[in-house]
Design a protein around this motif. Structure first.
Motif, short mmCIF file in Angstrom:
data_model
loop_
_atom_site.label_atom_id
_atom_site.label_comp_id
_atom_site.label_asym_id
_atom_site.label_seq_id
_atom_site.Cartn_x
_atom_site.Cartn_y
_atom_site.Cartn_z
N SER A 9 0.83 -1.21 0.00
CA SER A 9 0.00 0.00 0.00
C SER A 9 0.86 1.25 0.00
N ALA A 10 0.37 2.28 -0.66
CA ALA A 10 1.08 3.56 -0.73
C ALA A 10 0.07 4.67 -1.01
N PRO A 11 0.37 5.90 -0.54
CA PRO A 11 -0.53 7.02 -0.81
C PRO A 11 -0.59 7.36 -2.30
N THR A 109 -7.09 11.31 1.57
CA THR A 109 -5.86 10.73 1.03
C THR A 109 -6.10 9.26 0.72
N TRP A 110 -6.13 8.92 -0.55
CA TRP A 110 -6.34 7.55 -0.98
C TRP A 110 -5.06 6.74 -0.85
N GLN A 111 -5.22 5.45 -0.65
CA GLN A 111 -4.11 4.50 -0.65
C GLN A 111 -4.30 3.57 -1.83
N SER A 113 -3.28 -0.14 -3.29
CA SER A 113 -2.74 -1.44 -2.93
C SER A 113 -2.32 -2.14 -4.22
#
Length: 146
Positions: A9-11, A109-111, A113
Motif C-alpha cells: 500500500s502507498a498514498p 488521502t487515498w491508498q 494497494s
C-alpha cells in the motif's frame, strides 16, 4: 508461501482539477520503495526484488479491489530496479471513479494497494544478508525473486 498474495500500500496523488484542465483526472503513486514489507499472512518480512517483477500489459485501477468498481487504468509503469512508480488516468465512467475524485477534492488521502503473486521465493536465514533493489537486507526474511 508460493502463490500467496502480496499486497503493498502507498498514498496516491490525484491531480487537482482546474478550469483549464482538459480530459480525465490523473493519478500517481510510488507503489513500492524496494524495502522490507510486513505483510499479513507472512511469518517474516518480504522483499520483492524489482529486477524479477513482471506486470501485465493492462493494469486496471479498481476501488477496494472489486472489479465491478472500476476507477481507471495505469498508463505508465516505471521500475528502475529500486522503486516502482505508477501513473494513470481516472477513466472509468462509474460511481466509483466519481467517489475517488470527489473524495480527493475534499482532502481524502487515498491508498493504492498493489497486488503481486510470487513465483519464486528465497528464504534468507537469520544473520545472512542479501542485496535487492539497491539495498542490503539481513535475514530472517523472504525475497521474492520472480
Amino acid at each position: 508461501m508460493k502463490n500467496k498474495l502480496l499486497a503493498m500500500s502507498a498514498p496516491v496523488e490525484i491531480a487537482a482539477s482546474t478550469p483549464e484542465a482538459i480530459g480525465p483526472r490523473k493519478f500517481t503513486v510510488t507503489a513500492y520503495t524496494g524495502g522490507a514489507l510486513d505483510i499479513a499472512g507472512w511469518d517474516m518480512p518480504v522483499v520483492v526484488d524489482l529486477g524479477g517483477m513482471k506486470s501485465g500489459n493492462s493494469i486496471v485501477a479498481n476501488l477496494d479491489h472489486v472489479s465491478s468498481k472500476r476507477v481507471g487504468h495505469v498508463t505508465d509503469k516505471v521500475n528502475d530496479g529500486k522503486t516502482l512508480q505508477l501513473s494513470g488516468i481516472v477513466s472509468a465512467a462509474t460511481a466509483s471513479a466519481s467517489e475517488v475524485v470527489d473524495s480527493a477534492d475534499k482532502g481524502f488521502t487515498w491508498q493504492a494497494s498493489i497486488e503481486a503473486y510470487p513465483r519464486k521465493i528465497k528464504e534468507i536465514a537469520e544473520g545472512k544478508t542479501v542485496t535487492a533493489n539497491g539495498q542490503t537486507f539481513e535475514g530472517p526474511l523472504y525475497v521474492v525473486t520472480a
